[in-house]
Design a protein around this motif. Structure first.
Motif, short mmCIF file in Angstrom:
data_model
loop_
_atom_site.label_atom_id
_atom_site.label_comp_id
_atom_site.label_asym_id
_atom_site.label_seq_id
_atom_site.Cartn_x
_atom_site.Cartn_y
_atom_site.Cartn_z
N VAL A 65 0.82 -1.27 0.03
CA VAL A 65 0.16 0.14 -0.03
C VAL A 65 0.77 1.28 0.06
O VAL A 65 1.72 1.36 0.77
CB VAL A 65 -0.85 -0.18 1.23
N GLY A 66 0.55 2.17 -0.88
CA GLY A 66 1.33 3.56 -0.99
C GLY A 66 2.86 3.28 -1.55
O GLY A 66 3.57 4.27 -1.44
N ALA A 67 2.88 2.26 -2.37
CA ALA A 67 4.24 2.07 -2.98
C ALA A 67 4.31 3.06 -4.06
O ALA A 67 3.47 3.75 -4.72
CB ALA A 67 4.21 0.91 -3.90
N ARG A 68 5.72 3.47 -4.52
CA ARG A 68 6.38 4.37 -5.40
C ARG A 68 7.01 3.61 -6.36
O ARG A 68 7.83 2.71 -6.09
CB ARG A 68 7.20 5.59 -4.87
N VAL A 69 6.57 3.44 -7.66
CA VAL A 69 7.47 2.91 -8.94
C VAL A 69 8.18 3.93 -9.66
O VAL A 69 7.36 4.73 -10.34
CB VAL A 69 6.35 2.28 -9.75
N VAL A 70 9.49 3.84 -9.71
CA VAL A 70 10.01 4.64 -10.43
C VAL A 70 10.35 4.28 -12.08
O VAL A 70 11.22 3.16 -11.94
CB VAL A 70 11.57 4.81 -9.84
N ILE A 71 9.96 4.77 -12.94
CA ILE A 71 10.03 4.02 -14.15
C ILE A 71 11.25 4.80 -14.74
O ILE A 71 11.29 6.09 -15.30
CB ILE A 71 8.87 4.40 -15.13
N CYS A 72 12.50 4.16 -14.87
CA CYS A 72 13.60 4.74 -15.31
C CYS A 72 13.91 4.28 -16.75
O CYS A 72 14.69 5.10 -17.38
CB CYS A 72 14.80 4.32 -14.21
N GLY A 73 14.08 2.97 -17.13
CA GLY A 73 14.56 2.33 -18.16
C GLY A 73 13.78 1.25 -18.36
O GLY A 73 12.83 0.77 -17.72
N ARG A 74 13.88 0.66 -19.87
CA ARG A 74 13.22 -0.37 -20.34
C ARG A 74 14.05 -1.21 -21.16
O ARG A 74 13.58 -1.58 -22.42
CB ARG A 74 11.92 0.13 -21.08
N VAL B 281 1.29 8.21 -12.98
CA VAL B 281 0.22 7.41 -12.95
C VAL B 281 -0.21 7.06 -11.62
O VAL B 281 0.87 6.68 -10.70
CB VAL B 281 0.31 6.23 -13.56
N GLN B 282 -1.23 7.50 -10.99
CA GLN B 282 -1.54 7.10 -9.50
C GLN B 282 -2.78 6.64 -9.21
O GLN B 282 -3.80 7.01 -9.71
CB GLN B 282 -1.34 8.53 -8.70
N GLY B 283 -2.86 5.63 -8.40
CA GLY B 283 -4.25 4.83 -7.96
C GLY B 283 -4.63 5.59 -6.72
O GLY B 283 -3.80 5.82 -5.77
N PHE B 284 -6.10 5.61 -6.47
CA PHE B 284 -6.42 6.08 -5.31
C PHE B 284 -7.77 5.50 -4.55
O PHE B 284 -8.48 5.09 -5.86
CB PHE B 284 -6.27 7.81 -5.04
N ILE B 285 -8.08 5.78 -3.44
CA ILE B 285 -9.59 5.15 -3.03
C ILE B 285 -10.23 6.06 -2.24
O ILE B 285 -9.47 6.59 -1.17
CB ILE B 285 -9.45 3.89 -2.27
N ALA B 286 -11.28 6.59 -2.86
CA ALA B 286 -11.92 7.60 -1.91
C ALA B 286 -12.10 7.54 -0.48
O ALA B 286 -12.14 8.41 0.46
CB ALA B 286 -13.12 8.08 -2.58
N PHE B 287 -12.16 6.36 0.01
CA PHE B 287 -12.33 6.04 1.44
C PHE B 287 -11.25 6.57 2.25
O PHE B 287 -11.37 6.65 3.41
CB PHE B 287 -12.65 4.47 1.57
N THR C 119 -3.70 -0.65 -3.75
CA THR C 119 -2.35 -0.29 -3.06
C THR C 119 -2.29 1.18 -2.93
O THR C 119 -1.49 1.57 -2.51
CB THR C 119 -1.15 -0.88 -3.67
N ARG C 120 -3.09 1.77 -3.89
CA ARG C 120 -2.98 3.37 -3.75
C ARG C 120 -1.66 3.85 -4.24
O ARG C 120 -0.93 4.49 -3.53
CB ARG C 120 -3.42 4.12 -2.49
N SER C 121 -0.92 3.39 -5.15
CA SER C 121 0.27 3.35 -5.67
C SER C 121 0.62 4.50 -6.54
O SER C 121 -0.40 4.80 -7.50
CB SER C 121 1.07 2.21 -6.12
N LEU C 122 1.72 4.94 -6.88
CA LEU C 122 2.10 6.01 -7.74
C LEU C 122 3.25 5.27 -8.83
O LEU C 122 4.28 4.62 -8.39
CB LEU C 122 2.65 7.02 -7.08
N VAL C 123 3.12 5.44 -10.03
CA VAL C 123 4.17 5.01 -11.06
C VAL C 123 4.36 6.19 -11.72
O VAL C 123 3.47 7.21 -12.13
CB VAL C 123 3.39 4.00 -12.11
N GLN C 124 5.99 6.67 -11.85
CA GLN C 124 6.22 7.99 -12.53
C GLN C 124 7.49 7.70 -13.35
O GLN C 124 8.30 6.96 -12.87
CB GLN C 124 6.51 8.91 -11.29
N GLY C 125 7.64 8.13 -14.69
CA GLY C 125 8.49 8.24 -15.49
C GLY C 125 9.39 9.43 -15.43
O GLY C 125 8.87 10.45 -15.09
N PHE C 126 10.68 9.43 -15.70
CA PHE C 126 11.57 10.56 -15.55
C PHE C 126 12.50 10.42 -16.50
O PHE C 126 12.88 9.41 -16.89
CB PHE C 126 12.01 11.02 -14.02
#
Lengths: 340, 340
Positions: free
Chosen positions: A241-250, B277-283, A273-280
């Motif tokens: 829950v609350g994970a952060r995914v760093v999109i760096c390469g492929r 990209v980010q997921g969320f849950i209103a609760f 998981t209410r997570s975030l994925v971000q490319g940079f």
């Protein structure tokens, strides 16, 4: 005097080959007003270069057919028309290109800037690896997106690579538990040697998703993704829950660079998981390089950052070095050293 | 007195059916100390409910076989053992369940809280739609993740739905240009009526990706994704630099809720565009509900937020209303109104 250059011969379909470039000769150029002429000593091989030889639109202009291949390097100033530079100074810049001599413009701003190398701080080629763009990449990806904190579990792919080796060690300095994923037992042994808590070989592991779950029973808080592909899917199925995914390469897509990338759509996991994925892209953050360099240098000086380079000797080996890096044949940062 | 209830009869494989629930009768319960008894007047149908009837782990405990189906509602207090509540008061809560009478505990905190409905502000069922959880969902997703600004282009899927209709109008208040995607021309006509700048019918559009590109030549700055699936892919292939993707729902997967979701891996686009990209849950954001309600109510009062409900009459129609919502048969927020 002759300046040997590697020119782009064709846009590769899929994987690049030794014939993607051709060796050519040109006269050594003369520096104009405000410019310097450098003799190349080190050239860097980096995954972003695959994008530069693609015909499709990428984030910056690619290399045209017949043009000198782009790439960063380190070299010695042999002639200067710039007040701040004199022969014998060591210069580092993204703008060397794959050639034995380059004319550089020290007054260009941002990522095009030419840096004077302080050889008392580290060997000059460090400016191409842990003190340079890969160092900035690890630093920004971790601190701007990943934000590891004590107690977090972090997974990094391409773990022994130029960026991965830094990510794992810096995350441990933050108090995170680090799991490295790479493609050979040698690479993994070295990752454990420099402090990674656990490692996984994606080539021999038959159930990568399950293996990650076993090593991270509370889920993965930070995923620093250098590969994309099936490794990406296996980790995204294990987010906390609350994970952060760093999109760096492929780099996993090296063989199908321009194709559609089909795999896990992670929407469901991201919501649950209410997570975030971000490319940079590190080039956006060049203004933060002095800050990153200062921290990286201090950690290195204190023995907290152990780094490894994979050096091929000889300018003629540039295409070979590129293929080696793209296929994961390198152990640590891939460099080519040019003869005296 | 009899309390009719819809109990979960089975965990659906794929799409739910009318037989997923069975109608049962129980005695009307008595409120304990600090509790109130309410007679249900309105019940809400929401996509999150699909997760609650899945046997797989979701973000909260699901409904067991033979248990009363979970769901929010509005009703009149008929008996009270709580000092702040008296018969005739109107209560709204997530904890009604699919039943004609419910015992509620007003002192529970967070999302389990029972709200007293101010019927002077809006009709009571608004607490289940634009003033309630869907309103909070639009508000938080937009302002915490999407962050639209003047000049941005925003795309919202399920555009005429309970959340989508709010997202589009609020984004326009922020100065964004809004493109709505939905599955019928009636829905799209209504979206344009309430101010959307452009609309796309994903069922009749043969090249959704190209159609989005044509409507958003500068790329999509904010994507509020209520559906997942192929619509998600088509929009992610059109992201602008620095885009924000709000992962709110995945109703496109209603028919294969527990299967693997295979589609575009967006890593490459996320790197090139440096997007999030980010997921969320209103609760998770229930503490912000008073703030969201105040803003939503003001916009509604000023005629800036036009909303639409899709009402079925009769408690016995709950499963029908659920299937209607999951298949996109509803126009606006799906509700069921109970008799007298």
């Amino acid at each position: 005097m002759i300046n040997r250059q590697w020119l782009l011969a064709s846009h590769p379909q899929g994987q690049a080959t030794l014939d993607t470039w051709r060796l050519a000769e040109a006269p050594v150029p003369q520096p104009g007003p405000g410019q310097i002429l450098v003799r190349t000593q080190w050239l860097s091989l980096d995954p972003y270069m695959r994008g530069r030889i693609s015909p499709s639109t990428n984030y910056t202009k690619g290399v045209g057919i017949g043009e000198v291949m782009q790439g960063g390097g380190v070299g010695e100033v042999v002639a200067s028309n710039h007040d701040d530079w004199k022969p014998g100074d060591i210069a580092e810049a993204m703008g060397f290109g794959w050639q034995e001599y380059a004319v550089l413009s020290p007054d260009l701003p941002g990522a095009a800037r030419v840096n004077k190398v302080n050889t008392a701080l580290a060997p000059p080629q460090a400016m191409l690896s842990w003190l340079g763009m890969p160092g900035l990449t690890a630093y920004i990806g971790l601190f701007e997106i990943g934000r590891p904190k004590p107690g977090d579990t972090l997974v990094v792919s391409a773990a022994s690579g130029a960026v991965g080796q830094l990510v794992g060690q810096i995350a441990r300095l933050c108090g995170a538990r680090v799991i490295g994923i790479a493609g050979s037992d040698d690479k993994l042994a070295w990752c454990r040697e420099i402090g990674f808590d656990a490692t996984l070989n994606y080539k021999t592991e038959t159930d990568l998703r399950g293996a990650i779950a076993a090593l991270a029973p509370g889920g993965v808080d930070v995923f620093f993704d250098n590969t994309g592909g099936p490794i990406h899917d296996a980790v995204l199925n294990n987010l906390a829950v609350g994970a952060r995914v760093v999109i760096c390469g492929r780099i996993a897509l090296a063989n199908d660079f321009d194709g559609e990338d089909i795999g896990l759509r992670a929407s469901s996991r991201l919501i649950v998981t209410r997570s975030l994925v971000q490319g940079f892209i590190a080039f956006d953050w060049w203004h933060r390089r002095p800050e990153a360099m200062a921290r990286l240098a201090a950690w290195h000086r204190d023995g907290k950052l152990i780094t490894r380079e994979d050096i091929l000797d000889g300018f003629e080996r540039m295409p070979e070095a590129f293929l080696r890096m793209m296929s994961g044949g390198n152990m640590g940062k891939q460099l080519v050293r040019l003869g005296g």
